[in-house]
Structures are given as structure tokens and as C-alpha cells.
Design a protein around this motif. Structure first.
Motif, mmCIF file in Angstrom:
data_model
loop_
_atom_site.group_PDB
_atom_site.id
_atom_site.type_symbol
_atom_site.label_atom_id
_atom_site.label_comp_id
_atom_site.label_asym_id
_atom_site.label_seq_id
_atom_site.Cartn_x
_atom_site.Cartn_y
_atom_site.Cartn_z
ATOM 1 N N ALA A 84 0.836 -1.212 0.000
ATOM 2 C CA ALA A 84 0.000 0.000 0.000
ATOM 3 C C ALA A 84 0.864 1.253 0.000
ATOM 4 O O ALA A 84 0.559 2.238 -0.691
ATOM 5 N N GLU A 85 1.954 1.252 0.768
ATOM 6 C CA GLU A 85 2.859 2.401 0.802
ATOM 7 C C GLU A 85 3.545 2.604 -0.538
ATOM 8 O O GLU A 85 3.771 3.743 -0.963
ATOM 9 N N GLN A 86 3.885 1.515 -1.219
ATOM 10 C CA GLN A 86 4.485 1.617 -2.552
ATOM 11 C C GLN A 86 3.489 2.230 -3.533
ATOM 12 O O GLN A 86 3.867 3.052 -4.383
ATOM 13 N N ASP A 87 2.211 1.827 -3.424
ATOM 14 C CA ASP A 87 1.180 2.388 -4.295
ATOM 15 C C ASP A 87 1.049 3.896 -4.070
ATOM 16 O O ASP A 87 0.915 4.674 -5.031
ATOM 17 N N VAL A 88 1.057 4.293 -2.784
ATOM 18 C CA VAL A 88 0.970 5.720 -2.460
ATOM 19 C C VAL A 88 2.166 6.468 -3.040
ATOM 20 O O VAL A 88 2.025 7.564 -3.622
ATOM 21 N N ASP A 89 3.333 5.877 -2.897
ATOM 22 C CA ASP A 89 4.552 6.527 -3.382
ATOM 23 C C ASP A 89 4.523 6.693 -4.904
ATOM 24 O O ASP A 89 4.944 7.731 -5.432
ATOM 25 N N GLN A 90 4.040 5.690 -5.594
ATOM 26 C CA GLN A 90 3.958 5.773 -7.053
ATOM 27 C C GLN A 90 3.015 6.892 -7.483
ATOM 28 O O GLN A 90 3.316 7.664 -8.404
ATOM 29 N N VAL A 91 1.852 6.979 -6.829
ATOM 30 C CA VAL A 91 0.890 8.035 -7.151
ATOM 31 C C VAL A 91 1.480 9.402 -6.816
ATOM 32 O O VAL A 91 1.330 10.382 -7.574
ATOM 33 N N ARG A 92 2.152 9.495 -5.680
ATOM 34 C CA ARG A 92 2.752 10.766 -5.259
ATOM 35 C C ARG A 92 3.810 11.217 -6.263
ATOM 36 O O ARG A 92 3.873 12.411 -6.628
ATOM 37 N N GLN A 93 4.635 10.287 -6.715
ATOM 38 C CA GLN A 93 5.681 10.637 -7.687
ATOM 39 C C GLN A 93 5.068 11.090 -9.016
ATOM 40 O O GLN A 93 5.542 12.055 -9.642
ATOM 41 N N ALA A 100 2.096 12.401 -9.430
ATOM 42 C CA ALA A 100 1.473 13.712 -9.205
ATOM 43 C C ALA A 100 2.530 14.806 -9.173
ATOM 44 O O ALA A 100 2.311 15.923 -9.684
ATOM 45 N N ALA A 101 3.674 14.488 -8.560
ATOM 46 C CA ALA A 101 4.760 15.473 -8.493
ATOM 47 C C ALA A 101 5.273 15.800 -9.889
ATOM 48 O O ALA A 101 5.576 16.971 -10.207
ATOM 49 N N ARG A 102 5.390 14.803 -10.733
ATOM 50 C CA ARG A 102 5.858 15.035 -12.108
ATOM 51 C C ARG A 102 4.858 15.909 -12.877
ATOM 52 O O ARG A 102 5.246 16.841 -13.596
ATOM 53 N N ASP A 103 3.564 15.607 -12.715
ATOM 54 C CA ASP A 103 2.535 16.389 -13.399
ATOM 55 C C ASP A 103 2.524 17.833 -12.909
ATOM 56 O O ASP A 103 2.383 18.786 -13.703
ATOM 57 N N GLN A 104 2.659 17.992 -11.605
ATOM 58 C CA GLN A 104 2.672 19.345 -11.051
ATOM 59 C C GLN A 104 3.874 20.124 -11.556
ATOM 60 O O GLN A 104 3.792 21.334 -11.832
#
Length: 247
Positions: free
Chosen positions: A68-77, A79-83
């Protein structure tokens, strides 16, 4: 069968020792520590099973948390790239900007949902860890109790064994003075009659079966020679005459 009256009297001494040996054997088999240990072992086994289940649950939730933490990290990364793209000004098309902003919003929503999953898994893992701590303590406590109960049982059994050894030696000495054929008959009857092969005639009753002798039987015993080995007509045990027989 004939045997000196003194030999027949000594047979009662052997019988008394055999009764005591039977009592000691029963006492050894039924020591309260036996039941206590069995109960403790059953409880220990049950708790060990529960502990293994809790450890398995903790291990499973640990892997689930990592995923679950890996999934969160992937989404966060992502989102960071898109931002970063959005902030760079590289995207100028209104449609592309709208799509990018929509994706960033979707990713934020997705990240929030995944973080909730992480929290839920963490709570389950912490609960499993607390259960493991509790069960480990109870298992260790029971292990200590089992050890203490075992020590008490062994000490009690050792004491009984020592008494059994003393009485067995005493029996051997007395039995060695009794004619072999009389002793053989006694041992055979003792095996057949629940541990009692010889009984005294006391106040006209057999101490073995507690039955009073009938007049005819009593007269036969009176008429028998002192060295005659008489038998109880009711239980067939060797009937030993004494001064208290009431003859």
C-alpha cells in the motif's frame, strides 16, 4: 495344602505390604500434578496456536502495508511530475492544461484513498503486534508454570518411589521365609481377586469379602488342622486363622 501357622501369619504381612504397594502405585498415577500439567499443556498448545495465527496475521499485514505504501509513493511521484510540468509552463494548450489539472486532481484523490488504506492496514498490523506481545507473555508464563508443576510432580514421584523401594525390599525379605507353594498360590489368588489373595478370619468373618462364615463352614475350619491352608468358601481367598478368629 499345608503350611505352618507362622508361615500363614507371615502371608498376612506380605498381603499388607502388597496393599500398601498398590496404594502407592495408585497415588503415583493420580498425583494432582498430572492433571495440572495436562491442563497447562493443553492451554499452552492453544495459546501457541493463537500466537502463530497472530504472527501470520502480522506478517501478512506487513506485506500488505509495504504494498500500500508503494502504491501511495507511485501516485505521489506521478502527481509530483505532473505538477512540475504544470508549473514549468511547458504546457500551453488549454485542453492539455485542463487534462493535466484534471489528472493532478484525480491523483490527489487516489493518493488520499490509498493513504486511508495504509492507515487501515497499519491499525490492523499494530493490533496484531499487540496481540503477539500479549500472547507471548502468556505462553512464557504457562511455560514457567509447566516447569514448576513438573518439578513438583517429579519430587512427589521420587518420594513415592523411595517408599516403594523400601517396602518392596521388606516384602522380599518376608516372602523369602514363606514356602514357595503357598506364596505361589497367594500370588495367583491376589491377581484373580483384585490384589487380595489372603485374608484373616476375624470374628467368624472373612476380612477379604466381609462375609460371615456359615455354621457348617465354620465347623470345618474349627476341625481343620492348624497347618491346613483353608479357603473362604465365598471368595476363595486363603483364610488365615488368628487368635481373633472367633473359633
Amino acid at each position: 495344602m499345608n503350611a505352618a501357622p507362622a508361615d500363614q501369619i507371615r502371608l498376612l504381612d506380605v498381603q499388607a505390604l502388597d496393599v500398601r504397594l498398590s496404594q502407592l502405585a495408585h497415588k503415583r498415577r493420580t498425583l494432582p500434578e498430572h492433571t495440572k500439567i495436562e491442563t497447562l499443556i493443553a492451554d499452552h498448545t492453544q495459546l501457541r496456536d493463537l500466537l502463530v495465527a497472530a504472527q501470520t496475521e502480522e506478517s501478512d499485514t506487513a506485506r500488505e502495508q509495504t504494498k500500500a505504501e508503494q502504491d501511495v509513493d507511485q501516485v505521489r511521484q506521478r502527481a509530483a511530475r505532473d505538477q512540475k510540468r504544470l508549473d514549468s509552463g511547458a504546457v500551453t494548450s488549454p485542453k492539455d492544461l485542463e487534462n493535466l489539472q484534471h489528472e493532478i486532481a484525480s491523483l490527489a484523490k487516489r493518493q488520499g484513498a490509498l493513504e486511508d488504506v495504509v492507515l487501515e492496514v497499519m491499525e490492523r498490523r499494530e493490533s496484531a503486534q499487540a496481540r503477539i506481545t500479549e500472547l507471548t507473555g502468556r505462553v512464557e508464563s504457562l511455560r514457567t508454570e509447566i516447569g514448576e508443576a513438573t518439578e513438583r510432580r517429579d519430587a512427589a514421584a521420587e518420594e513415592i518411589d523411595a517408599e516403594i523401594a523400601t517396602i518392596t525390599k521388606e516384602r522380599e525379605v518376608i516372602a523369602g521365609t514363606i514356602p514357595a507353594d503357598l506364596l505361589k498360590l497367594y500370588d495367583k489368588l491376589r491377581e484373580q481377586q483384585g490384589g487380595v489373595g489372603a485374608a484373616r478370619l476375624y470374628q467368624r468373618a472373612c476380612d477379604g469379602c466381609r462375609q460371615e462364615l456359615a455354621i457348617t463352614e465354620l465347623n470345618e475350619v474349627r476341625a481343620a488342622a492348624p497347618d491346613t491352608v483353608v479357603r473362604c468358601e465365598n471368595c476363595r481367598r486363603i483364610l488365615v486363622r488368628t487368635l481373633e478368629s472367633g473359633l
